[in-house]
Design an enzyme around this catalytic site. Structure first.
Site, PDB file in Angstrom:
ATOM      1  N   ASP A  68       8.324  -8.467  12.525  1.00 60.91           N
ATOM      2  CA  ASP A  68       7.942  -8.080  13.885  1.00 60.91           C
ATOM      3  C   ASP A  68       7.065  -9.108  14.588  1.00 60.91           C
ATOM      4  O   ASP A  68       6.096  -8.766  15.277  1.00 60.91           O
ATOM      5  CB  ASP A  68       7.263  -6.700  13.881  1.00 60.91           C
ATOM      6  N   TYR A 117       9.234   4.886   7.861  1.00 58.72           N
ATOM      7  CA  TYR A 117       9.444   3.633   8.590  1.00 58.72           C
ATOM      8  C   TYR A 117       9.966   3.960   9.989  1.00 58.72           C
ATOM      9  O   TYR A 117       9.492   4.883  10.623  1.00 58.72           O
ATOM     10  CB  TYR A 117      10.385   2.719   7.788  1.00 58.72           C
ATOM     11  N   LYS A 168       7.185  -1.432   5.409  1.00 55.37           N
ATOM     12  CA  LYS A 168       8.290  -2.250   4.917  1.00 55.37           C
ATOM     13  C   LYS A 168       8.270  -2.316   3.400  1.00 55.37           C
ATOM     14  O   LYS A 168       9.316  -2.219   2.732  1.00 55.37           O
ATOM     15  CB  LYS A 168       8.182  -3.661   5.499  1.00 55.37           C
TER      16      LYS A 168
END
Length: 565
Positions: free
Chosen positions: A256, A110, A184
């Site tokens: 995001d 990530y 995620k």
């Protein structure tokens, strides 16, 4: 019989799998494939004889080899590619490896390394992962989600991104949406044991304003500028309506999105469905967890804090919201709590008469009669004498020695959180903060920081890593089948994280360490599930939430696999 179907196989009550797939189809299914760990009986039953080497290995032996292969990768990006390929081949082995080395590998799968992978997504295109929904084909949303092959009660979590504001690198189109959603979900599974067979990553392709992508002949997304306005809203609404109708038990996670859309989308749906935005709510909640620890050290209640937030974007306002709500819970009314928070953005201190204020910034704009419009950080600190200074600006070095010393002259234990990342965007170096305040500063950073020794005391600097909170929050929502994600559930998650550390000793860390993410996530999930039940938001009975959480957490271990018939 309580069965759960994962695409082309069924989980049986004894924990095994029954599948109609045989031969190469088994090896090509990452949720079924065991590579060299298939037993002799499984190889015969599933028609695998001769398709894999004859040795039968354990998961531990495979994980040891995979870790050695990982260590030979020359760069973090190469390590990310290696792990992605492993996940595409063998999910259990991938999550076993990730779980065994979580602190080391979390920044690779990530933030920050996934940003590098996203930039090269179209040029390094490999196996697709998840669902790609296009604003140019709204009518195809249901067809695309149906093609995943999961039924109405077989999806717990959907992470979606339109990739407008990816991890500090901006708009990266369809590759950003796909990469960030998959990354995620990998953290959700590794940290909280959310079943990887019951999740869906979704890339919401609304175009891109990144001209480099639009002019790249290899770009794999829609080749037009980013769509906004009513057409964009209709697309998001079609996605939400279809996803919640097809998978009524799933939590929808937003990741995001740009500041103009993130808050508006969350506010539109938050009262209707279980939905969560990590950039706003997760960041705010993990900062609150660290703040609660700092407040225990200072013995100054939340209602008496004076907070300056430098950086009034999605994350900064999300932090302000959580701190304001904590002040309200500590006895202030909402207006009084809001007035104890000063937000500074590029034009300076936010004020009501400032042009181009975003809707989510307006509650924190100072009244015009204060005549403070546009004041810079140094002057605001001088006038306000804040007890707490939070940085979400990405302006490296913004918290100067002069500013921090001015704050420390007025406050015995200044709370200073330079949260921007990566390191070259931090508002201040924690070692400098300790030196400038003679060890009095209470610090949380946005990146991992090694322990710092100052005047004979070793200080453990907290990392305000959202991964400490959102996986457990999601797990708690899944366990309770929450109707929505409430402010009380976010508060319960923050208090659970903050309550896992002892802040009484000199140099104590304000947050727990990332190495214990599974334990942390389980603790958070129990607190969240209990809060959901207390608020009458749980759709199932929770007689024993601790056991329910443990039973729900997926473990990276091989199951017995039998051929159907």
């Amino acid at each position: 019989m309580n069965q759960r179907r994962h695409r082309d196989f069924v989980e049986t009550p004894d924990g095994g799998y029954v599948t109609s797939e045989v031969g190469l189809a088994v090896l090509e299914n990452p949720l079924l494939n065991k590579d060299t760990a298939f037993t002799r009986e499984e190889r015969e039953s599933l028609a695998l004889d001769g398709l894999i080497p004859p040795v039968v290995e354990t998961l531990e032996e495979q994980a040891g080899r995979a870790y050695a292969q990982y260590g030979r990768q020359p760069t973090d990006l190469a390590k990310n590619v290696f792990l992605s390929a492993l996940q595409d081949r063998n999910e259990v082995l991938f999550y076993r490896l990730l779980g065994d080395h979580l602190r080391e590998m979390l920044p690779v799968v990530y933030d920050p390394t996934v940003a590098q992978a996203i930039k090269s997504y179209s040029r390094e295109y490999r196996r697709p992962r998840g669902v790609y929904l296009s604003i140019d084909d709204i009518g195809g949303i249901e067809r695309a989600l149906r093609n995943v092959g999961l039924g109405a009660d077989e999806v717990d979590l959907i992470v979606a991104s339109d990739a407008e504001q990816i991890l500090g690198i901006g708009d990266w189109g369809v590759g950003g949406g796909a990469g960030i959603a998959a990354g995620k979900l990998a953290v959700y599974t590794a940290a909280a044991g959310i079943d990887p067979g019951r999740v869906i990553p979704v890339a919401l392709d609304v175009g891109t304003d990144n001209e480099a992508l639009l002019n790249d002949p290899l770009y794999v997304g829609e080749r037009h500028s980013r769509v906004r306005g009513e057409r964009y809203d209709d697309f998001i609404d079609a996605y939400v309506t279809t996803a919640t109708r097809m998978f009524p038990g799933a939590m929808l996670h937003w990741e995001d999105f740009g500041p103009s859309n993130a808050r508006r989308i969350l506010e539109r749906y938050t009262g209707r469905i279980p939905t969560f935005n990590d950039d706003m709510q997760g960041t705010g909640a993990i900062v609150l967890a660290a703040v609660l620890g700092a407040v225990r050290v200072t013995d100054t209640p939340m209602r008496e804090q004076r907070v300056v937030v430098f950086g009034a974007g999605t994350a900064g306002v999300g932090v302000a919201d959580q701190l304001r709500d904590a002040m309200v819970r500590d006895g202030l009314d909402r207006q009084a709590a809001t007035r104890r928070i000063w937000l500074i953005d590029k034009p300076g201190l936010l004020a009501e008469d400032m042009p181009d204020l975003r809707d989510f910034q307006q509650p924190y704009a100072r009244p015009a009669q204060e005549d403070v419009r546009g004041l810079g950080l140094a002057e605001v600190v001088r006038r306000v004498s804040p007890t707490m200074l939070v940085g979400t600006s990405t302006v490296h070095g913004a918290f100067t020695e002069e500013i921090v010393k001015a704050m420390a002259e007025q406050v015995d234990r200044p709370i200073v959180f330079p949260l921007s990342n990566p390191t070259d965007r931090m508002e201040a170096n924690p070692a400098d903060l300790l030196r400038w305040t003679d060890g009095r500063a209470l610090i949380a950073a946005g990146v991992p920081v090694s322990p710092i020794t100052h005047n004979g005391v070793t200080y453990a600097v907290a990392q305000a890593n959202n991964a400490l909170l959102y996986p457990g929050l999601g797990l708690g929502a899944i366990v309770s089948r929450a109707r929505r994600i409430s402010d009380g559930m976010l508060q319960a998650a923050a208090e659970a994280v903050g309550g896992m550390v002892d802040v009484s000793s000199p140099g104590a860390c304000l947050l727990p360490q990332v190495e214990n993410l599974r334990e942390i996530s389980a603790t958070v999930a129990v607190a969240v599930a209990r809060q959901a039940a207390e608020e009458d938001l749980a759709r199932v009975e929770l007689d024993d939430p601790i056991q329910r959480v443990q039973d729900t957490m997926w473990q990276p271990k091989y199951r017995r696999i039998h051929a159907n018939g």
